[in-house]
Write a protein that holds these residues in place. Structure first.
Motif, short mmCIF file in Angstrom:
data_model
loop_
_atom_site.label_atom_id
_atom_site.label_comp_id
_atom_site.label_asym_id
_atom_site.label_seq_id
_atom_site.Cartn_x
_atom_site.Cartn_y
_atom_site.Cartn_z
N ALA A 62 0.82 -1.21 0.00
CA ALA A 62 0.00 0.00 0.00
C ALA A 62 0.85 1.26 0.00
CB ALA A 62 -0.93 0.00 1.21
N ALA A 63 2.06 1.17 0.58
CA ALA A 63 2.97 2.31 0.61
C ALA A 63 3.78 2.44 -0.69
CB ALA A 63 3.92 2.18 1.79
N ARG A 64 3.48 1.60 -1.66
CA ARG A 64 4.16 1.59 -2.97
C ARG A 64 5.65 1.28 -2.84
NH1 ARG A 64 -0.90 2.67 -3.20
NH2 ARG A 64 -1.83 3.58 -5.06
N SER A 65 5.99 0.41 -1.89
CA SER A 65 7.38 0.01 -1.73
C SER A 65 7.86 -0.74 -2.97
CB SER A 65 7.54 -0.92 -0.51
OG SER A 65 7.22 -0.24 0.67
N THR A 66 9.15 -0.60 -3.26
CA THR A 66 9.74 -1.28 -4.40
C THR A 66 9.76 -2.79 -4.17
OG1 THR A 66 11.12 0.59 -5.00
CG2 THR A 66 11.86 -1.57 -5.74
N ILE A 82 0.15 -6.23 -10.21
CA ILE A 82 0.69 -5.07 -9.48
C ILE A 82 0.29 -3.77 -10.19
CG2 ILE A 82 2.82 -3.85 -8.87
CD1 ILE A 82 2.36 -6.15 -7.03
N GLN A 83 0.40 -3.75 -11.50
CA GLN A 83 0.07 -2.55 -12.26
C GLN A 83 -1.41 -2.22 -12.19
OE1 GLN A 83 2.34 -0.48 -13.35
NE2 GLN A 83 3.88 -1.92 -12.60
N ASP A 84 -2.25 -3.23 -12.03
CA ASP A 84 -3.69 -3.00 -11.94
C ASP A 84 -4.12 -2.53 -10.55
OD1 ASP A 84 -4.12 -3.67 -14.56
OD2 ASP A 84 -4.69 -5.75 -14.13
N THR A 85 -3.21 -2.60 -9.57
CA THR A 85 -3.58 -2.26 -8.20
C THR A 85 -2.69 -1.13 -7.66
OG1 THR A 85 -2.23 -4.14 -7.45
CG2 THR A 85 -4.61 -4.50 -7.65
N PHE A 86 -1.63 -1.50 -6.96
CA PHE A 86 -0.81 -0.50 -6.26
C PHE A 86 0.27 0.13 -7.13
CE2 PHE A 86 -2.33 -3.39 -2.89
CZ PHE A 86 -3.02 -2.47 -2.12
N ALA A 87 0.59 -0.51 -8.26
CA ALA A 87 1.58 0.02 -9.21
C ALA A 87 2.97 0.20 -8.60
CB ALA A 87 1.10 1.33 -9.82
N ASN A 88 3.36 -0.73 -7.72
CA ASN A 88 4.71 -0.67 -7.16
C ASN A 88 5.75 -0.90 -8.26
OD1 ASN A 88 2.68 -1.94 -5.30
ND2 ASN A 88 4.27 -1.53 -3.80
N GLY A 192 -1.73 -13.43 -4.25
CA GLY A 192 -2.66 -13.54 -3.15
C GLY A 192 -2.52 -12.39 -2.17
N LEU A 193 -1.27 -12.03 -1.88
CA LEU A 193 -1.03 -10.93 -0.96
C LEU A 193 -1.52 -9.61 -1.53
CD1 LEU A 193 0.21 -9.95 1.69
CD2 LEU A 193 2.42 -9.78 0.53
N VAL A 194 -1.35 -9.41 -2.82
CA VAL A 194 -1.83 -8.18 -3.46
C VAL A 194 -3.35 -8.08 -3.33
CG1 VAL A 194 -2.14 -7.01 -5.68
CG2 VAL A 194 0.10 -7.92 -5.05
N ASP A 195 -4.04 -9.18 -3.55
CA ASP A 195 -5.50 -9.16 -3.43
C ASP A 195 -5.93 -8.85 -1.99
OD1 ASP A 195 -6.07 -9.60 -6.06
OD2 ASP A 195 -6.40 -11.75 -5.87
N LEU A 196 -5.27 -9.46 -1.02
CA LEU A 196 -5.59 -9.18 0.39
C LEU A 196 -5.32 -7.72 0.73
CD1 LEU A 196 -4.08 -12.39 2.01
CD2 LEU A 196 -6.51 -11.80 1.92
N ALA A 197 -4.18 -7.21 0.27
CA ALA A 197 -3.82 -5.82 0.56
C ALA A 197 -4.78 -4.85 -0.13
CB ALA A 197 -2.38 -5.55 0.11
N TRP A 198 -5.20 -5.19 -1.34
CA TRP A 198 -6.11 -4.32 -2.09
C TRP A 198 -7.48 -4.25 -1.40
CZ3 TRP A 198 -5.29 -0.56 -5.15
CH2 TRP A 198 -6.28 -0.05 -5.99
N GLN A 199 -7.91 -5.37 -0.85
CA GLN A 199 -9.16 -5.37 -0.09
C GLN A 199 -9.02 -4.53 1.18
OE1 GLN A 199 -9.67 -9.59 0.42
NE2 GLN A 199 -11.04 -9.78 -1.32
N ALA A 200 -7.85 -4.61 1.80
CA ALA A 200 -7.64 -3.89 3.07
C ALA A 200 -7.44 -2.40 2.85
CB ALA A 200 -6.44 -4.48 3.80
N TYR A 201 -6.64 -2.04 1.85
CA TYR A 201 -6.27 -0.64 1.66
C TYR A 201 -6.96 0.02 0.48
CZ TYR A 201 -2.50 -1.43 5.00
OH TYR A 201 -1.79 -1.72 6.14
#
Length: 211
Positions: A62-66, A82-88, A192-201
């Motif tokens: 969520a913080a867009r970390s590399t 990644i590009q469809d969500t947080f774009a890290n 899986g982690l991206v989906d969980l994070a996207w739901q959370a943030y």
């Protein structure tokens, strides 16, 4: 990821075959993604989450970390989502320019270079055991402090040692014990982690308190 009816049917089969388990809901979402990607139920007993690994990983996303990965297969596997969500930003150690060296593999030199450049990033090792070893060495030397390490390379020679040292490092991590692992497993964990994070943030609240 985008789900199709056959995906839902496959996940239902996985749920039925796994039955009772000790994972939190968030951890279980990662486990079933790995089994879905590999059709290998042994991963249920091989995957391990350090304390607060999912919380730390979701916050870093969520913080867009590399994100630093070891091989192109992992990069290709995770970049669209990644590009469809947080774009890290996503960088690959195998594609990092380094001077020719004999002491380490290309993946290891690239990992060392990128780790020093992004010391608090998310690191995903899906194939190159040497990249995991050099990453652990940098952690032990306190040169870097990653937000999350996903260490799941397969291997026969001392791969368990590198994974054990990762455990001892107290850095948030997700690992596969033993010889198994692959870039496919790494990509499944990240997705899986991206989906969980996207739901959370990004969308709905999700409870990581028991993850």
């Amino acid at each position: 990821m985008e789900w199709h009816i056959t995906d839902a049917q496959s996940l239902a089969i996985i749920d039925r075959e796994i039955g009772e388990h000790v994972f939190s809901p968030a951890e279980y979402e990662i486990v079933r993604r790995v089994i879905y990607a590999t059709a290998d139920f042994e991963y249920k007993s091989l995957i391990h989450f350090s304390e607060r690994a999912l919380q730390a990983g979701a916050a870093a996303l969520a913080a867009r970390s590399t994100i630093v990965v070891d091989v192109p297969m992992v990069q290709v596997g995770i970049t669209p989502h990644i590009q469809d969500t947080f774009a890290n930003p996503v960088y690959c150690s195998m594609e990092t320019l380094t001077r020719p060296q004999k002491e380490k593999t290309k993946a290891a030199w690239g990992m060392q270079t990128l780790a020093r450049r992004y010391p608090e990033g998310i690191f995903v090792i899906g194939q190159a055991q040497t990249a995991l070893t050099v990453l652990v060495e940098l952690i032990e030397a306190e040169e870097i402090r990653p937000a999350l390490v996903i260490g799941v390379p397969a291997g026969f020679v001392e791969v368990d040692v590198a994974k054990s040292r990762l455990t001892d490092s107290l850095i948030p991590h997700i690992r596969i014990d033993g010889r198994k692992g692959s870039a496919v497993v790494a990509a499944a964990i990240v997705d899986g982690l991206v989906d969980l994070a996207w739901q959370a943030y990004g969308q709905d609240d999700i409870d990581f308190s028991h993850a």
